[in-house]
Motif scaffolding. Structure first.
Motif, PDB file in Angstrom:
ATOM      1  N   TRP A 112      63.017 -25.480  57.292  1.00 42.18           N
ATOM      2  CA  TRP A 112      63.205 -24.784  56.014  1.00 42.18           C
ATOM      3  C   TRP A 112      63.112 -23.268  56.209  1.00 42.18           C
ATOM      4  N   ALA A 113      62.104 -22.827  56.971  1.00 43.09           N
ATOM      5  CA  ALA A 113      61.881 -21.401  57.159  1.00 43.09           C
ATOM      6  C   ALA A 113      63.074 -20.714  57.817  1.00 43.09           C
ATOM      7  N   VAL A 114      63.695 -21.404  58.757  1.00 39.51           N
ATOM      8  CA  VAL A 114      64.854 -20.821  59.449  1.00 39.51           C
ATOM      9  C   VAL A 114      66.023 -20.638  58.488  1.00 39.51           C
ATOM     10  N   SER A 115      66.177 -21.574  57.551  1.00 37.24           N
ATOM     11  CA  SER A 115      67.338 -21.527  56.655  1.00 37.24           C
ATOM     12  C   SER A 115      67.122 -20.653  55.428  1.00 37.24           C
ATOM     13  N   TRP A 116      65.857 -20.393  55.065  1.00 40.84           N
ATOM     14  CA  TRP A 116      65.582 -19.607  53.850  1.00 40.84           C
ATOM     15  C   TRP A 116      65.698 -18.123  54.150  1.00 40.84           C
ATOM     16  N   ARG A 117      66.507 -17.408  53.361  1.00 39.60           N
ATOM     17  CA  ARG A 117      66.808 -16.016  53.656  1.00 39.60           C
ATOM     18  C   ARG A 117      65.985 -15.016  52.851  1.00 39.60           C
ATOM     19  N   GLY A 118      65.068 -15.482  52.048  1.00 38.54           N
ATOM     20  CA  GLY A 118      64.228 -14.570  51.282  1.00 38.54           C
ATOM     21  C   GLY A 118      64.304 -14.843  49.788  1.00 38.54           C
ATOM     22  N   LEU A 119      63.659 -13.990  49.008  1.00 40.11           N
ATOM     23  CA  LEU A 119      63.535 -14.221  47.568  1.00 40.11           C
ATOM     24  C   LEU A 119      64.862 -14.153  46.815  1.00 40.11           C
ATOM     25  N   SER A 120      65.874 -13.596  47.440  1.00 40.30           N
ATOM     26  CA  SER A 120      67.196 -13.559  46.796  1.00 40.30           C
ATOM     27  C   SER A 120      67.973 -14.849  47.046  1.00 40.30           C
ATOM     28  N   HIS A 121      67.431 -15.733  47.889  1.00 40.34           N
ATOM     29  CA  HIS A 121      68.112 -16.969  48.272  1.00 40.34           C
ATOM     30  C   HIS A 121      67.432 -18.167  47.628  1.00 40.34           C
ATOM     31  N   GLU A 122      68.131 -18.802  46.703  1.00 44.24           N
ATOM     32  CA  GLU A 122      67.640 -20.010  46.066  1.00 44.24           C
ATOM     33  C   GLU A 122      68.595 -21.153  46.389  1.00 44.24           C
ATOM     34  N   ASP A 123      68.041 -22.329  46.661  1.00 41.87           N
ATOM     35  CA  ASP A 123      68.860 -23.484  47.021  1.00 41.87           C
ATOM     36  C   ASP A 123      70.007 -23.671  46.034  1.00 41.87           C
ATOM     37  N   TRP A 124      71.204 -23.919  46.573  1.00 41.17           N
ATOM     38  CA  TRP A 124      72.399 -24.016  45.734  1.00 41.17           C
ATOM     39  C   TRP A 124      72.287 -25.113  44.686  1.00 41.17           C
ATOM     40  N   ARG A 125      71.503 -26.148  44.962  1.00 43.34           N
ATOM     41  CA  ARG A 125      71.358 -27.237  44.003  1.00 43.34           C
ATOM     42  C   ARG A 125      70.634 -26.780  42.742  1.00 43.34           C
ATOM     43  N   TYR A 126      69.655 -25.893  42.919  1.00 42.64           N
ATOM     44  CA  TYR A 126      68.926 -25.386  41.764  1.00 42.64           C
ATOM     45  C   TYR A 126      69.834 -24.497  40.916  1.00 42.64           C
ATOM     46  N   VAL A 127      70.631 -23.696  41.607  1.00 46.00           N
ATOM     47  CA  VAL A 127      71.576 -22.831  40.902  1.00 46.00           C
ATOM     48  C   VAL A 127      72.575 -23.671  40.118  1.00 46.00           C
ATOM     49  N   GLN A 128      73.039 -24.749  40.742  1.00 46.80           N
ATOM     50  CA  GLN A 128      74.005 -25.630  40.088  1.00 46.80           C
ATOM     51  C   GLN A 128      73.397 -26.322  38.869  1.00 46.80           C
ATOM     52  N   LEU A 180      51.376 -37.489  64.443  1.00 47.20           N
ATOM     53  CA  LEU A 180      52.756 -37.697  63.998  1.00 47.20           C
ATOM     54  C   LEU A 180      53.049 -36.961  62.696  1.00 47.20           C
ATOM     55  N   VAL A 181      52.097 -36.978  61.776  1.00 44.78           N
ATOM     56  CA  VAL A 181      52.282 -36.252  60.518  1.00 44.78           C
ATOM     57  C   VAL A 181      52.396 -34.753  60.782  1.00 44.78           C
ATOM     58  N   LEU A 182      51.571 -34.244  61.698  1.00 44.27           N
ATOM     59  CA  LEU A 182      51.606 -32.819  62.018  1.00 44.27           C
ATOM     60  C   LEU A 182      52.924 -32.424  62.673  1.00 44.27           C
ATOM     61  N   VAL A 183      53.392 -33.223  63.620  1.00 39.34           N
ATOM     62  CA  VAL A 183      54.670 -32.934  64.279  1.00 39.34           C
ATOM     63  C   VAL A 183      55.798 -32.932  63.249  1.00 39.34           C
ATOM     64  N   TRP A 184      55.822 -33.947  62.402  1.00 43.30           N
ATOM     65  CA  TRP A 184      56.847 -34.026  61.348  1.00 43.30           C
ATOM     66  C   TRP A 184      56.784 -32.812  60.438  1.00 43.30           C
ATOM     67  N   ALA A 185      55.576 -32.439  60.018  1.00 43.45           N
ATOM     68  CA  ALA A 185      55.404 -31.342  59.064  1.00 43.45           C
ATOM     69  C   ALA A 185      55.809 -30.004  59.654  1.00 43.45           C
ATOM     70  N   VAL A 186      55.372 -29.731  60.873  1.00 42.20           N
ATOM     71  CA  VAL A 186      55.692 -28.442  61.502  1.00 42.20           C
ATOM     72  C   VAL A 186      57.198 -28.307  61.699  1.00 42.20           C
ATOM     73  N   ARG A 187      57.835 -29.356  62.180  1.00 43.23           N
ATOM     74  CA  ARG A 187      59.276 -29.284  62.422  1.00 43.23           C
ATOM     75  C   ARG A 187      60.062 -29.102  61.144  1.00 43.23           C
ATOM     76  N   LEU A 188      59.712 -29.881  60.112  1.00 43.10           N
ATOM     77  CA  LEU A 188      60.464 -29.812  58.865  1.00 43.10           C
ATOM     78  C   LEU A 188      60.230 -28.490  58.139  1.00 43.10           C
ATOM     79  N   THR A 189      58.995 -27.994  58.182  1.00 45.97           N
ATOM     80  CA  THR A 189      58.704 -26.706  57.564  1.00 45.97           C
ATOM     81  C   THR A 189      59.431 -25.584  58.294  1.00 45.97           C
ATOM     82  N   ALA A 190      59.452 -25.665  59.618  1.00 44.82           N
ATOM     83  CA  ALA A 190      60.171 -24.654  60.399  1.00 44.82           C
ATOM     84  C   ALA A 190      61.661 -24.696  60.093  1.00 44.82           C
TER      85      ALA A 190
END
Length: 334
Positions: A121-137, A109-119
Motif C-alpha cells: 500500500w505504501a509504495v502505491s500511495w502518492r500522498g494526501l492528494s491521492h485517494e483510491d479511485w474507488r472512493y472517488v467513484q 505468518l501474520v507479521l509477514v503478511w501484514a508487513v508485505r501488504l502494508t508496504a
C-alpha cells in the motif's frame, strides 16, 4: 467535486504537501487510534477479551475516520486492514501468557503478511492528494441527500474493520488455546497460509512490473498468475484467512464456527471487490469482457484457454493509469 452542496477537495489544504508529510499524518492518525483503543481496553477490563478487542477496534477505526475526514482523504484508512491484525494478535498472546510453537508460527505468518501488504500500500500511495479511485467513484455517484461522511464511515471503514475482525476470530483460539500440541492440521495451516502470502506477493509483483512497462499501456495483464485468475492477489488474500481458520481449528475444534471469518472474506471479494474492478476494466479496456469469459475471477479453472490478440490488447490510444483496474489499486479492503 461538489458533495452535498459543498466542494470536496481531496487532501484539502494539505493536497500540495510532500508525500513524507502525508505518511506523517497517517502515522499520527494511527498512533491516536492506538491510544483510543488502549483507552477502551482500560475502561472495560472485566469483559471478555474478544468483546473488548472488538470495541477497541471500532474506536480506533472511528479515530482514523475522523482524521481522514479532516484531511479529506479516505485512503488514510487503507493500511488499517493490515496494520490492526498483528497488533491484535500480539495483544492476545500477551493476554494468554507464554509462547507455544503454534503461537509463534501464527504470529510470524501474520507479521509477514501484514508487513508485505502494508508496504504494498505504501509504495502505491502518492500522498494526501491521492485517494483510491474507488472512493472517488463512489463519492461521485452519491445522491445529493446522502452525506459522504456516512458512506465513508460505514462502507469504507467500519465494514472492512468488521470483516477483518471476523477473520481474526479464528486467531483467538489459535493463540490462546494451548491444550493441543502442534500437529498435522497445523502443518496444513502453515502450508495454506504461506502459499497464500506467496501468491498475493507474487501477483502484486507481477502486476507492478507489468504496469511499470510503458509498452503495456492499454493492455490486459494475462501472464504469470494473472493468466489463470483475473484477481490472483484476491485469491491469496482469501487463502490467508482460510489458513488462519485452520490454525484455530487445530487449536480448538469447538471454535469451528469461526469459519464465518473466511466466508465473510469470500463474500466481500466476490460480491464487492471483483465486480468493482471488473466494471472499471470494462470501461477502460473494451476487450476485457472477452477476457472475463476466458479467465475465472478468482479461483483458477482446470481448463485454460489460449488468449487471442483481442483479449491481450485494447485500443492504441489508451494509456496506462497508476490505479490500474486489475489490481488492488490502493484500498485493501475493497
Amino acid at each position: 467535486m461538489t458533495i452535498g452542496g459543498s466542494e470536496y477537495r481531496v487532501g484539502r489544504g494539505l493536497a500540495t504537501t510532500s508525500r513524507a508529510l502525508g505518511f506523517a499524518v497517517v502515522t499520527a492518525a494511527y498512533v491516536l487510534a492506538g491510544l483510543a483503543a488502549w483507552a477502551v481496553v482500560a475502561a472495560v477490563p472485566d469483559q471478555h477479551p474478544l468483546l473488548v478487542t472488538f470495541w477497541a477496534d471500532l474506536a480506533a477505526t472511528v479515530v482514523v475516520f475522523g482524521v481522514s475526514m479532516a484531511v479529506g482523504n479516505s485512503s488514510l484508512y487503507d493500511a488499517y486492514w493490515s496494520v490492526a491484525p498483528p497488533v491484535i494478535a500480539v495483544a492476545w498472546v500477551v493476554w494468554a501468557g507464554g509462547l507455544t510453537v503454534r503461537q509463534a508460527v501464527v504470529l510470524l505468518l501474520v507479521l509477514v503478511w501484514a508487513v508485505r501488504l502494508t508496504a504494498n500500500w505504501a509504495v502505491s500511495w502518492r500522498g494526501l492528494s491521492h485517494e483510491d479511485w474507488r472512493y472517488v467513484q463512489i463519492r461521485g455517484g452519491l445522491p445529493r441527500r446522502v452525506p459522504w461522511w456516512l458512506v465513508s464511515l460505514t462502507g469504507i471503514q467500519v465494514m472492512p474493520t468488521v470483516v477483518v475482525f471476523l477473520g481474526m476470530l479464528a486467531v483467538w483460539p489459535a493463540v490462546t488455546e494451548t491444550g493441543r500440541s502442534f500437529g498435522v492440521l497445523d502443518v496444513l495451516a502453515v502450508v495454506v497460509t504461506a502459499a497464500a502470502i506467496a501468491t498475493e506477493a507474487l501477483a502484486d509483483r507481477q502486476l507492478y512490473r507489468f504496469a511499470a512497462d510503458p509498452a503495456n499501456g492499454g493492455r490486459i495483464i494475462d501472464r504469470g498468475l494473472w493468466r489463470y485468475s483475473r484477481h490472483p492477489n484476491y485469491l491469496g488474500e482469501i487463502g490467508f484467512w482460510w489458513g488462519m481458520w485452520l490454525f484455530g481449528l487445530a487449536a480448538a475444534p469447538g471454535w469451528w464456527w469461526t469459519i464465518v471469518g473466511p466466508v465473510a472474506m469470500v463474500l466481500l471479494f466476490t460480491f464487492v471487490s471483483v465486480p468493482m474492478m471488473d466494471r472499471r476494466s470494462i470501461e477502460r479496456r473494451p476487450a476485457y469482457e472477452e477476457h472475463m469469459r476466458r479467465v475465472p475471477a478468482i479461483v483458477p479453472s482446470l481448463v485454460w484457454r489460449r488468449p487471442t490478440r483481442a483479449s491481450s490488447e485494447t485500443r492504441d490510444d489508451e494509456r496506462r493509469d497508476p490505479d490500474d483496474g486489475q489490481g488492488h489499486g490502493g484500498g485493501q479492503g475493497l
